[in-house]
Design an enzyme around this catalytic site. Structure first.
Site, PDB file in Angstrom:
ATOM      1  N   LYS A  11       0.862  -1.193   0.000  1.00 29.59           N
ATOM      2  CA  LYS A  11       0.000   0.000   0.000  1.00 29.59           C
ATOM      3  C   LYS A  11       0.904   1.252   0.000  1.00 29.59           C
ATOM      4  O   LYS A  11       1.969   1.233  -0.611  1.00 29.59           O
ATOM      5  CB  LYS A  11      -1.006  -0.059   1.144  1.00 29.59           C
ATOM      6  CG  LYS A  11      -1.902  -1.314   1.031  1.00 29.59           C
ATOM      7  CD  LYS A  11      -3.109  -1.292   1.912  1.00 29.59           C
ATOM      8  CE  LYS A  11      -3.948  -2.534   1.690  1.00 29.59           C
ATOM      9  NZ  LYS A  11      -5.192  -2.564   2.487  1.00 29.59           N
ATOM     10  N   HIS A  93      -8.348  -3.091  -6.718  1.00 30.04           N
ATOM     11  CA  HIS A  93      -8.334  -3.223  -5.263  1.00 30.04           C
ATOM     12  C   HIS A  93      -9.439  -2.333  -4.691  1.00 30.04           C
ATOM     13  O   HIS A  93      -9.726  -1.266  -5.241  1.00 30.04           O
ATOM     14  CB  HIS A  93      -6.973  -2.778  -4.711  1.00 30.04           C
ATOM     15  CG  HIS A  93      -6.812  -3.087  -3.266  1.00 30.04           C
ATOM     16  ND1 HIS A  93      -7.347  -2.289  -2.270  1.00 30.04           N
ATOM     17  CD2 HIS A  93      -6.213  -4.129  -2.651  1.00 30.04           C
ATOM     18  CE1 HIS A  93      -7.070  -2.829  -1.098  1.00 30.04           C
ATOM     19  NE2 HIS A  93      -6.391  -3.954  -1.293  1.00 30.04           N
ATOM     20  N   GLU A 141     -11.673 -10.099  -1.193  1.00 23.07           N
ATOM     21  CA  GLU A 141     -11.346  -9.311   0.008  1.00 23.07           C
ATOM     22  C   GLU A 141     -12.550  -8.481   0.437  1.00 23.07           C
ATOM     23  O   GLU A 141     -12.794  -7.402  -0.120  1.00 23.07           O
ATOM     24  CB  GLU A 141     -10.204  -8.334  -0.276  1.00 23.07           C
ATOM     25  CG  GLU A 141      -8.861  -8.919  -0.620  1.00 23.07           C
ATOM     26  CD  GLU A 141      -7.773  -7.878  -0.389  1.00 23.07           C
ATOM     27  OE1 GLU A 141      -7.949  -6.727  -0.836  1.00 23.07           O
ATOM     28  OE2 GLU A 141      -6.779  -8.213   0.262  1.00 23.07           O
ATOM     29  N   SER A 203      -1.358  -4.951   6.277  1.00 26.58           N
ATOM     30  CA  SER A 203      -1.033  -4.392   7.605  1.00 26.58           C
ATOM     31  C   SER A 203      -0.441  -5.410   8.561  1.00 26.58           C
ATOM     32  O   SER A 203       0.408  -5.067   9.382  1.00 26.58           O
ATOM     33  CB  SER A 203      -2.283  -3.764   8.219  1.00 26.58           C
ATOM     34  OG  SER A 203      -3.342  -4.706   8.248  1.00 26.58           O
TER      35      SER A 203
HETATM   36  O1  G3P Z   1      -4.465  -5.951  -0.557  1.00 29.84           O
HETATM   37  C1  G3P Z   1      -4.403  -6.460   0.712  1.00 29.84           C
HETATM   38  C2  G3P Z   1      -5.321  -5.806   1.623  1.00 29.84           C
HETATM   39  O2  G3P Z   1      -6.322  -5.071   1.175  1.00 29.84           O
HETATM   40  C3  G3P Z   1      -5.583  -6.503   2.904  1.00 29.84           C
HETATM   41  O3  G3P Z   1      -5.162  -5.620   3.849  1.00 29.84           O
HETATM   42  O4  G3P Z   1      -4.222  -4.912   5.954  1.00 29.84           O
HETATM   43  O5  G3P Z   1      -6.242  -6.370   5.926  1.00 29.84           O
HETATM   44  O6  G3P Z   1      -4.040  -7.306   5.266  1.00 29.84           O
HETATM   45  P1  G3P Z   1      -4.910  -6.090   5.345  1.00 29.84           P
END
Ligand code: G3P
Length: 223
Positions: A11, A93, A141, A203
């Site tokens: 990111k 995304h 996601e 993260s």
């Molecule tokens: O592209 C990966 C992302 O959107 C997931 O973020 O911080 O929840 O692992 P996170």
């Protein structure tokens, strides 16, 4: 990318901008060397070329445009990613959504150039639609879980299982990944148990006290 895989989206967190990200990228590549794990790095566009020179593991863009290379100020055409050393790219995304018409142009262009595409989907319906564009990978996601402390594999395992089934029904060649809140080897192992071929995360590693240590734990879930 070799699967099962860990796709690490940098990111634009301050922790990974510029030299900090370059140093972390080298340490993440060392984790891939030491463990044999398949790890893909997605640095910000501003650092991609430098990171691609520093590491021998695949480096992907975080976004790509359908713009033609040429009079396209500020756009990121596939050719620009290729020239910068990218092996592939994320697209759509939830933090950088792209219109369907755009993806219907950019995904085939990436394929022509040999750039692998990870198309992100917020839900099963979007994933099923994206499968028709034949990206190499689709990452499911749920946006509400992104950046959170609870992994999608714990909070919504059914969504992943249904997504795997529906995506493969729509296009058996597409490889499914999942992401949002993934933090531990347990989350990774659960993602594979649910039928995916890996995870997309950010993260849990980038914001970790010791990102390299956190990644070394995470890759143990790939076995
Ligand atoms: O592209 C990966 C992302 O959107 C997931 O973020 O911080 O929840 O692992 P996170």
């Amino acid at each position: 990318m070799r699967t099962p895989a860990i796709v690490l989206n940098f990111k634009t967190y301050p922790e990974i901008l510029g030299k900090r990200g370059w140093d972390l990228a080298k340490r993440f590549a060392a984790v891939a060397d030491d463990t044999g794990a398949s790890i893909v790095l997605c640095p910000p566009a501003t650092d991609l070329a430098h990171v691609a020179k520093l590491v021998h593991i695949p480096v992907f863009g975080q976004h790509v445009d359908a713009a033609e290379a040429g009079q396209a100020t500020g756009w990121i055409p596939p050719e620009a990613l290729l020239e910068a050393g990218a092996a592939g790219t994320l697209i759509n995304h939830s933090e950088r959504k792209v219109a369907w018409e755009e993806m219907a142009k950019s995904i085939p262009r990436c394929r022509e150039l040999g750039l692998e595409v990870v198309a992100c989907a917020d839900d099963v319906a979007e994933a099923e639609t994206l499968a028709k564009l034949s990206p190499e990978y689709i990452a499911i996601e749920p946006p509400e879980l992104i950046g959170g402390d609870v992994s999608v594999t714990t909070a919504k395992p059914e969504i992943i299982a249904i997504a795997v089934e529906r995506i493969h029904a729509a296009n058996p060649r597409v490889v499914v990944l999942c992401g949002a809140g993934v933090r531990s080897r347990k989350d990774v192992a659960k993602a594979l148990d649910l039928g995916t071929s890996g995870v997309l995360l950010s993260s849990g590693i980038v914001k970790a006290k010791d990102p390299e240590k956190a990644l070394r734990d995470l890759v143990k879930g790939l076995r």
